[in-house]
Scaffold this motif. Structure first.
Motif, PDB file in Angstrom:
ATOM      1  N   CYS A  30       0.828  -1.201   0.000  1.00  0.00           N
ATOM      2  CA  CYS A  30       0.000   0.000   0.000  1.00  0.00           C
ATOM      3  C   CYS A  30       0.861   1.248   0.000  1.00  0.00           C
ATOM      4  O   CYS A  30       1.954   1.248   0.558  1.00  0.00           O
ATOM      5  CB  CYS A  30      -0.894   0.054   1.238  1.00  0.00           C
ATOM      6  N   SER A  37      -8.521   6.961   2.764  1.00  0.00           N
ATOM      7  CA  SER A  37      -9.363   7.193   1.584  1.00  0.00           C
ATOM      8  C   SER A  37      -8.515   7.535   0.360  1.00  0.00           C
ATOM      9  O   SER A  37      -9.033   7.603  -0.750  1.00  0.00           O
ATOM     10  CB  SER A  37     -10.377   8.297   1.849  1.00  0.00           C
ATOM     11  N   VAL A  38      -7.210   7.720   0.557  1.00  0.00           N
ATOM     12  CA  VAL A  38      -6.297   8.072  -0.538  1.00  0.00           C
ATOM     13  C   VAL A  38      -5.286   6.959  -0.799  1.00  0.00           C
ATOM     14  O   VAL A  38      -4.947   6.676  -1.946  1.00  0.00           O
ATOM     15  CB  VAL A  38      -5.553   9.395  -0.219  1.00  0.00           C
ATOM     16  N   ASP A  39      -4.792   6.314   0.268  1.00  0.00           N
ATOM     17  CA  ASP A  39      -3.797   5.243   0.121  1.00  0.00           C
ATOM     18  C   ASP A  39      -4.324   4.156  -0.805  1.00  0.00           C
ATOM     19  O   ASP A  39      -5.458   3.715  -0.671  1.00  0.00           O
ATOM     20  CB  ASP A  39      -3.487   4.589   1.471  1.00  0.00           C
ATOM     21  N   LEU A  40      -3.506   3.705  -1.743  1.00  0.00           N
ATOM     22  CA  LEU A  40      -3.887   2.620  -2.639  1.00  0.00           C
ATOM     23  C   LEU A  40      -3.204   1.336  -2.207  1.00  0.00           C
ATOM     24  O   LEU A  40      -2.016   1.323  -1.899  1.00  0.00           O
ATOM     25  CB  LEU A  40      -3.506   2.942  -4.085  1.00  0.00           C
ATOM     26  N   THR A  63      -8.569   1.787  -2.653  1.00  0.00           N
ATOM     27  CA  THR A  63      -8.160   2.553  -1.481  1.00  0.00           C
ATOM     28  C   THR A  63      -8.116   1.653  -0.250  1.00  0.00           C
ATOM     29  O   THR A  63      -8.799   0.633  -0.187  1.00  0.00           O
ATOM     30  CB  THR A  63      -9.115   3.728  -1.219  1.00  0.00           C
ATOM     31  N   ARG A  64      -7.314   2.042   0.719  1.00  0.00           N
ATOM     32  CA  ARG A  64      -7.136   1.254   1.938  1.00  0.00           C
ATOM     33  C   ARG A  64      -8.461   1.025   2.671  1.00  0.00           C
ATOM     34  O   ARG A  64      -8.661   0.002   3.306  1.00  0.00           O
ATOM     35  CB  ARG A  64      -6.145   1.953   2.862  1.00  0.00           C
ATOM     36  N   HIS A  66     -11.404   0.665   1.229  1.00  0.00           N
ATOM     37  CA  HIS A  66     -12.360   0.025   0.310  1.00  0.00           C
ATOM     38  C   HIS A  66     -12.976  -1.213   0.957  1.00  0.00           C
ATOM     39  O   HIS A  66     -12.286  -1.995   1.592  1.00  0.00           O
ATOM     40  CB  HIS A  66     -11.640  -0.371  -0.973  1.00  0.00           C
TER      41      HIS A  66
END
Length: 80
Positions: A30, A37-40, A63-64, A66
């Motif tokens: 990640c 809400s932004v971290d992928l 997103t983290r 999700h």
């Protein structure tokens, strides 16, 4: 471990190895901005409802924070 048969790593059913297609799996990969809400985070190996994507080559991210009924992670027991 790399994705491959590991005879010491089994699911809850003896002899169950290398499952694909039940869920896409989260990887411990990640981005880290401190904002979920932004971290992928990376997901691999499509789920049962994505037959066209049910391959080891499937590579996606969300997103983290999700939520999904078709994404999860794999647990195994390392046997002695």
């Amino acid at each position: 471990d790399q994705v491959a048969t590991n005879p010491k790593c089994v699911g809850y059913v003896p002899g169950l190895f290398d499952m694909l297609g039940n869920l896409s799996e989260w990887e411990n990969a990640c981005t880290s901005t401190g904002d979920a809400s932004v971290d992928l985070c990376r997901r691999r190996g499509g789920a049962f409802d994505e037959a066209a994507n049910a391959t080891c080559a499937y590579d996606d991210s969300d997103t983290r924070n999700h939520e999904s009924n078709t994404a999860g992670f794999r647990c195994c027991a390392i046997l002695p």
